[in-house]
Design a protein around this motif. Structure first.
Motif, PDB file in Angstrom:
ATOM      1  N   ALA A   1       0.096   5.414 -10.482  1.00 26.22           N
ATOM      2  CA  ALA A   1       0.739   6.597  -9.956  1.00 26.22           C
ATOM      3  C   ALA A   1      -0.192   7.738 -10.452  1.00 26.22           C
ATOM      4  CB  ALA A   1       2.077   6.597 -10.629  1.00 26.22           C
ATOM      5  N   VAL A   2      -0.326   8.663  -9.557  1.00 29.27           N
ATOM      6  CA  VAL A   2      -1.089   9.856  -9.969  1.00 29.27           C
ATOM      7  C   VAL A   2      -0.225  11.054 -10.829  1.00 29.27           C
ATOM      8  CG1 VAL A   2      -2.151  12.168  -9.257  1.00 29.27           C
ATOM      9  CG2 VAL A   2      -2.514   9.656  -7.981  1.00 29.27           C
ATOM     10  N   ALA A   3       1.249  11.082 -10.300  1.00 29.63           N
ATOM     11  CA  ALA A   3       2.187  11.783 -10.865  1.00 29.63           C
ATOM     12  C   ALA A   3       3.446  11.117 -10.803  1.00 29.63           C
ATOM     13  CB  ALA A   3       2.037  13.190 -10.255  1.00 29.63           C
ATOM     14  N   ILE A   4       4.151  11.031 -11.874  1.00 29.46           N
ATOM     15  CA  ILE A   4       5.411  10.267 -12.273  1.00 29.46           C
ATOM     16  C   ILE A   4       6.357  11.348 -12.556  1.00 29.46           C
ATOM     17  CG2 ILE A   4       4.858   8.883 -13.863  1.00 29.46           C
ATOM     18  CD1 ILE A   4       6.538   6.833 -12.496  1.00 29.46           C
ATOM     19  N   ASP A   5       7.520  11.613 -12.045  1.00 29.72           N
ATOM     20  CA  ASP A   5       8.680  12.213 -12.747  1.00 29.72           C
ATOM     21  C   ASP A   5       9.786  11.140 -13.021  1.00 29.72           C
ATOM     22  OD1 ASP A   5       7.231  14.666 -12.377  1.00 29.72           O
ATOM     23  OD2 ASP A   5       8.353  15.373 -10.805  1.00 29.72           O
ATOM     24  N   GLY A   6      10.364  11.422 -14.155  1.00 35.57           N
ATOM     25  CA  GLY A   6      11.603  10.582 -14.515  1.00 35.57           C
ATOM     26  C   GLY A   6      12.949  11.383 -14.556  1.00 35.57           C
TER      27      GLY A   6
ATOM     28  N   ASN B   1       0.580  -1.123   0.034  1.00 36.69           N
ATOM     29  CA  ASN B   1       0.117  -0.076  -0.065  1.00 36.69           C
ATOM     30  C   ASN B   1       0.902   1.282  -0.076  1.00 36.69           C
ATOM     31  OD1 ASN B   1      -2.508  -1.351   0.012  1.00 36.69           O
ATOM     32  ND2 ASN B   1      -2.253  -1.697   2.231  1.00 36.69           N
ATOM     33  N   GLY B   2       2.049   1.221  -1.006  1.00 36.19           N
ATOM     34  CA  GLY B   2       2.935   2.328  -0.877  1.00 36.19           C
ATOM     35  C   GLY B   2       1.884   3.665  -1.584  1.00 36.19           C
ATOM     36  N   ASP B   3       2.452   4.933  -1.125  1.00 36.68           N
ATOM     37  CA  ASP B   3       1.614   6.065  -1.583  1.00 36.68           C
ATOM     38  C   ASP B   3       2.373   6.489  -2.777  1.00 36.68           C
ATOM     39  OD1 ASP B   3       0.655   8.448  -2.266  1.00 36.68           O
ATOM     40  OD2 ASP B   3       1.286   9.177   0.023  1.00 36.68           O
ATOM     41  N   LEU B   4       1.543   6.201  -4.078  1.00 44.96           N
ATOM     42  CA  LEU B   4       1.910   6.399  -5.290  1.00 44.96           C
ATOM     43  C   LEU B   4       1.353   7.805  -5.964  1.00 44.96           C
ATOM     44  CD1 LEU B   4       1.612   2.918  -6.625  1.00 44.96           C
ATOM     45  CD2 LEU B   4       3.805   4.033  -5.761  1.00 44.96           C
ATOM     46  N   SER B   5       1.169   8.639  -5.131  1.00 40.38           N
ATOM     47  CA  SER B   5       0.712   9.860  -5.424  1.00 40.38           C
ATOM     48  C   SER B   5       1.604  10.959  -6.239  1.00 40.38           C
ATOM     49  CB  SER B   5      -0.023  10.759  -4.473  1.00 40.38           C
ATOM     50  OG  SER B   5       0.745  10.856  -3.252  1.00 40.38           O
ATOM     51  N   GLU B   6       2.912  10.661  -6.019  1.00 44.41           N
ATOM     52  CA  GLU B   6       4.226  11.659  -6.226  1.00 44.41           C
ATOM     53  C   GLU B   6       5.191  10.773  -6.217  1.00 44.41           C
ATOM     54  OE1 GLU B   6       4.375  14.899  -7.196  1.00 44.41           O
ATOM     55  OE2 GLU B   6       2.256  15.702  -6.806  1.00 44.41           O
ATOM     56  N   VAL B   7       5.599   9.979  -7.514  1.00 44.64           N
ATOM     57  CA  VAL B   7       6.861   9.254  -7.568  1.00 44.64           C
ATOM     58  C   VAL B   7       7.896   9.676  -8.469  1.00 44.64           C
ATOM     59  CG1 VAL B   7       7.366   6.886  -8.706  1.00 44.64           C
ATOM     60  CG2 VAL B   7       5.000   7.489  -7.486  1.00 44.64           C
ATOM     61  N   VAL B   8       9.081   9.544  -7.985  1.00 48.35           N
ATOM     62  CA  VAL B   8      10.079   9.896  -8.892  1.00 48.35           C
ATOM     63  C   VAL B   8      10.615   8.462  -9.361  1.00 48.35           C
ATOM     64  CG1 VAL B   8      11.903   9.946  -7.006  1.00 48.35           C
ATOM     65  CG2 VAL B   8      12.375  11.300  -9.183  1.00 48.35           C
ATOM     66  N   ASP B   9      11.136   8.434 -10.623  1.00 48.98           N
ATOM     67  CA  ASP B   9      11.496   7.247 -11.123  1.00 48.98           C
ATOM     68  C   ASP B   9      12.977   7.416 -11.581  1.00 48.98           C
ATOM     69  OD1 ASP B   9      12.031   4.703 -12.843  1.00 48.98           O
ATOM     70  OD2 ASP B   9      10.609   5.479 -14.313  1.00 48.98           O
ATOM     71  N   LEU B  10      13.833   6.991 -10.631  1.00 45.90           N
ATOM     72  CA  LEU B  10      15.485   7.231 -10.972  1.00 45.90           C
ATOM     73  C   LEU B  10      15.864   6.449 -11.834  1.00 45.90           C
ATOM     74  CD1 LEU B  10      16.091   7.756  -7.025  1.00 45.90           C
ATOM     75  CD2 LEU B  10      15.671   9.772  -8.750  1.00 45.90           C
ATOM     76  N   GLY B  11      16.877   6.881 -12.853  1.00 43.91           N
ATOM     77  CA  GLY B  11      17.129   6.046 -13.921  1.00 43.91           C
ATOM     78  C   GLY B  11      16.228   5.494 -14.568  1.00 43.91           C
ATOM     79  N   CYS B  12      15.095   6.275 -15.390  1.00 43.19           N
ATOM     80  CA  CYS B  12      13.743   5.849 -15.797  1.00 43.19           C
ATOM     81  C   CYS B  12      13.874   5.214 -16.967  1.00 43.19           C
ATOM     82  CB  CYS B  12      12.928   7.023 -16.031  1.00 43.19           C
ATOM     83  SG  CYS B  12      13.321   8.389 -16.937  1.00 43.19           S
TER      84      CYS B  12
ATOM     85  N   THR C   1       6.491  11.034  -2.628  1.00 45.75           N
ATOM     86  CA  THR C   1       6.063  10.104  -1.722  1.00 45.75           C
ATOM     87  C   THR C   1       6.566   8.655  -1.874  1.00 45.75           C
ATOM     88  OG1 THR C   1       4.090   9.367  -3.073  1.00 45.75           O
ATOM     89  CG2 THR C   1       3.819  11.172  -1.475  1.00 45.75           C
ATOM     90  N   THR C   2       7.198   8.381  -3.064  1.00 46.03           N
ATOM     91  CA  THR C   2       7.866   7.209  -3.462  1.00 46.03           C
ATOM     92  C   THR C   2       9.148   7.459  -4.488  1.00 46.03           C
ATOM     93  OG1 THR C   2       5.783   5.762  -3.191  1.00 46.03           O
ATOM     94  CG2 THR C   2       7.458   4.927  -4.409  1.00 46.03           C
ATOM     95  N   ALA C   3      10.068   6.864  -4.140  1.00 45.24           N
ATOM     96  CA  ALA C   3      11.175   6.884  -5.248  1.00 45.24           C
ATOM     97  C   ALA C   3      11.522   5.451  -5.533  1.00 45.24           C
ATOM     98  CB  ALA C   3      12.353   7.364  -4.532  1.00 45.24           C
ATOM     99  N   ILE C   4      11.690   5.519  -6.757  1.00 42.84           N
ATOM    100  CA  ILE C   4      12.031   3.881  -7.454  1.00 42.84           C
ATOM    101  C   ILE C   4      13.374   4.082  -8.291  1.00 42.84           C
ATOM    102  CG2 ILE C   4      11.145   1.947  -9.058  1.00 42.84           C
ATOM    103  CD1 ILE C   4       8.208   2.988  -8.447  1.00 42.84           C
ATOM    104  N   ALA C   5      14.171   2.980  -8.002  1.00 45.73           N
ATOM    105  CA  ALA C   5      15.313   2.742  -8.649  1.00 45.73           C
ATOM    106  C   ALA C   5      15.507   1.207  -9.119  1.00 45.73           C
ATOM    107  CB  ALA C   5      16.554   3.226  -7.986  1.00 45.73           C
ATOM    108  N   ALA C   6      15.018   1.036 -10.491  1.00 42.03           N
ATOM    109  CA  ALA C   6      15.112  -0.177 -10.822  1.00 42.03           C
ATOM    110  C   ALA C   6      16.340  -0.350 -11.713  1.00 42.03           C
ATOM    111  CB  ALA C   6      13.843  -0.450 -11.682  1.00 42.03           C
ATOM    112  N   ASP C   7      17.184  -1.316 -11.560  1.00 42.14           N
ATOM    113  CA  ASP C   7      18.517  -1.607 -12.195  1.00 42.14           C
ATOM    114  C   ASP C   7      19.098  -0.379 -12.259  1.00 42.14           C
ATOM    115  OD1 ASP C   7      19.586  -3.818 -13.222  1.00 42.14           O
ATOM    116  OD2 ASP C   7      19.109  -3.175 -15.520  1.00 42.14           O
ATOM    117  N   VAL C   8      19.532   0.652 -11.111  1.00 40.66           N
ATOM    118  CA  VAL C   8      20.322   1.735 -11.168  1.00 40.66           C
ATOM    119  C   VAL C   8      21.256   1.620 -10.413  1.00 40.66           C
ATOM    120  CG1 VAL C   8      20.325   4.262 -10.409  1.00 40.66           C
ATOM    121  CG2 VAL C   8      18.203   3.147 -11.493  1.00 40.66           C
ATOM    122  N   LEU C   9      21.207   0.982  -9.188  1.00 44.72           N
ATOM    123  CA  LEU C   9      22.083   0.714  -8.157  1.00 44.72           C
ATOM    124  C   LEU C   9      23.278  -0.390  -8.837  1.00 44.72           C
ATOM    125  CD1 LEU C   9      20.335   0.491  -4.804  1.00 44.72           C
ATOM    126  CD2 LEU C   9      20.702   2.322  -6.135  1.00 44.72           C
TER     127      LEU C   9
END
Length: 463
Positions: free
Chosen positions: A317-322, A293-304, A359-367
C-alpha cells in the motif's frame, strides 16, 4: 502416517463435532486403556452431557485396569461430586492431589467435597496444603474462606474473602479462557464460584450468562444477563447478549458494545486472535488482492484494530488510512507507524462524512458485527472510486441473508445474499474464497473472503 484415534477425537472436538469426538475417544480407550488424553476427553464430554454416572464407571474401569493418571482421578472425583457422593469424591481427589500437587482442579474438588461432608477442619488443612503448591490461587482461597466461616472463625474468613477479591480478576480471566477454549462446564463452575462469593460482580454474572448461552441453556442465560444489567445498567455487552438470548437481534451490534469489547481486548488482541485462535484473514486478504492486481495506492482499512491489515500490506500500500471505534486499539495501530491517518469513528459514520475517496477498501472481521449491510454498502459506494476493490470477510450463514450466532454474539452472512446487496449499491458480484475465520469454542469458524469492484457510474443504490 495415519493419525491415532485419540488425535482424531481431539480434532473432531475442535471442529465442533462432539458426537464424533465421543465415539473416537471411546474407541481410543478400548484400543488403549492407558491413553490418558482420550480418557480425559471422553469423561469431559460425558460430564458435558450430564452423564456423570457413566463417566464415573468408565474412569473407574480404566483406572483399575492400566491407566495411571492423576488428572483422570481428578475427573473421577468431579463425577462423584456431581452425583452428590462427596465422600467418594474426596477419596479420589485426595489421591490426585498427592500424585500431582500442581493440579488445582483436584484441590478444588477436594475442598468442596470435604465441606459437603461436614468436615471444614480437614478442608482447611487440605486447602492450605494446596495453596502451598499453588500460591494465591483464587479458587482455593475462596474455599478456604468458606471452611473458616463454617468453623465460626469469621475474622479469618473475611481475611480470606478479601484475598479472594484481590485475586478475583484472575479467576474471571480463567473462566473466560475456559469458555473460549470450549471447556464450558468448567467455565460455568468458575463463574458460579465468583457469583456466589461476589453477588454484586456484574462481570461474573455477564460471563455466566454468555457461557450458559453457549451451553444452549437460554432461560438461565436470560436470568444471568438480566442480573448483570441490573448491577451495571450501562454495560453494552450484557445488553447485546441479552437481546441475543431473547431472540431479538438488532440489525447490527451497537457501537458501544463493539468499542467496549475491543478496548478490553486491545492489549492481548494480537496474541489471542492470531496465536491462540489461528486468525489469518488479513494475510489472506492481502494475498488475494495481490493476485487480482488490486490498486493499493489509496487504501482504507475499516475496523483497523491494532493494524494487522496494514502489517500484511506493508510492502504494497502506498497510503493507508485506518478507522476504528476503539481508542486503545488505535493507540497500538498508531505505534506501528504504518498508517497515513487514523480515525476514531464508526465505519459507517466515517464513510458518510469523509471527503476522501479510495482505490481499495478492506473490512477484515468487521461485517461480523453488522447484520444488515445496506447502510455500510451505501456509504462505501460513495467513497470507493469506480473500478476500486472492496475486500472483506464474513462468517458463513446457511440460507438467511444474515443471522446472529447466539453462542458468539457475532453476525453471519450468506454469500448469495451479500451479492444481491452488493449489486443494489453499484458493486459487481464478489469473487468468493471459502476459508476458516478462526477457531473458537473448540471449533473452526467457517467463513469466506469476498472481493468485488465498484462498477462505473454514479454511486448509490439501484433500487
Amino acid at each position: 502416517m495415519e493419525e491415532s484415534l485419540s488425535t482424531r477425537a481431539a480434532a473432531a472436538y475442535r471442529a465442533g463435532d462432539p458426537a464424533l469426538a465421543e465415539k473416537l475417544a471411546r474407541d481410543a480407550c478400548e484400543a488403549d486403556p492407558q491413553d490418558e488424553s482420550a480418557a480425559l476427553l471422553l469423561s469431559g464430554l460425558l460430564l458435558h452431557r450430564h452423564e456423570a454416572r457413566e463417566a464415573a464407571e468408565f474412569l473407574r474401569r480404566l483406572l483399575s485396569a492400566a491407566l495411571a493418571s492423576a488428572a483422570a482421578k481428578s475427573n473421577l472425583a468431579l463425577c462423584y461430586s456431581r452425583l452428590g457422593e462427596h465422600a467418594e469424591a474426596a477419596d479420589w481427589a485426595r489421591q490426585a492431589c498427592r500424585e500431582k500437587p500442581s493440579l488445582v482442579s483436584a484441590w478444588n474438588v477436594l475442598g468442596n467435597a470435604l465441606l459437603a461432608v461436614g468436615d471444614p477442619v480437614a478442608a482447611e488443612a487440605e486447602l492450605l496444603q494446596g495453596l502451598s503448591t499453588n500460591p494465591d490461587h483464587p479458587a482455593l482461597i475462596l474455599l478456604l474462606g468458606h471452611a473458616r466461616r463454617v468453623q465460626g472463625r469469621e475474622t479469618e474468613a473475611v481475611s480470606s474473602y478479601r484475598r479472594f477479591e484481590a485475586a478475583s480478576d484472575r479467576l474471571l480471566e480463567e473462566a473466560e479462557a475456559m469458555a473460549l477454549s470450549g471447556r464450558l462446564v468448567e467455565a460455568e463452575h468458575r463463574y458460579r464460584q465468583l457469583v456466589q462469593a461476589q453477588p454484586a460482580n456484574a462481570a461474573a454474572h455477564a460471563g455466566l450468562g454468555r457461557a450458559l448461552l453457549r451451553l444452549d441453556r437460554t432461560e438461565e442465560a436470560v436470568g444471568a444477563l438480566s442480573r448483570a444489567l441490573k448491577l451495571q445498567p450501562n454495560d453494552p455487552a450484557s445488553r447485546h447478549f441479552l437481546r441475543v438470548a431473547r431472540g431479538e437481534p438488532a440489525a447490527g451490534a451497537e457501537p458501544a458494545y463493539v468499542k467496549s469489547l475491543f478496548d478490553s481486548y486491545a492489549d492481548k488482541f494480537d496474541r489471542s486472535l492470531v496465536d491462540d485462535l489461528g486468525y489469518r484473514i488479513p494475510g489472506e486478504l492481502a494475498e488475494i488482492l495481490r493476485g487480482c492486481n488490486g490498486d493499493l495506492s489509496e487504501v482504507v482499512d475499516l475496523g483497523c484494530g491494532t493494524g494487522l491489515v496494514a502489517k500484511a500490506l506493508a510492502e504494497d500500500a502506498v497510503a493507508i488510512d485506518g478507522v476504528d471505534l476503539s481508542p486503545r486499539m488505535l493507540a497500538i495501530a498508531r505505534g506501528s507507524e504504518r498508517y497515513r491517518n487514523l480515525f476514531e469513528a464508526d465505519v459507517v459514520d466515517f464513510l458518510q462524512t469523509s471527503a476522501t475517496t479510495y482505490t481499495t477498501a478492506i473490512a477484515a472481521d468487521v461485517l461480523v458485527y453488522v447484520g444488515d449491510l445496506n447502510p455500510l454498502l451505501a456509504a462505501l459506494a460513495r467513497r470507493l472510486r469506480a473500478g476500486g476493490c472492496f475486500a472483506f470477510s464474513i462468517e458463513l450463514a446457511e440460507g438467511d441473508a444474515w443471522s446472529l450466532n447466539a453462542k458468539t454474539g457475532r453476525y453471519q452472512h450468506s454469500p448469495a445474499a451479500v451479492d444481491v446487496m452488493l449489486s443494489e449499491h453499484g458493486f459487481a458480484p464478489a469473487e468468493w474464497t471459502i476459508t476458516t475465520i478462526r477457531s473458537e469454542l473448540s471449533a473452526r469458524i467457517p467463513g469466506a473472503i469476498g472481493v468485488c469492484q465498484r462498477m462505473p457510474g454514479e454511486a448509490g443504490p439501484r433500487r
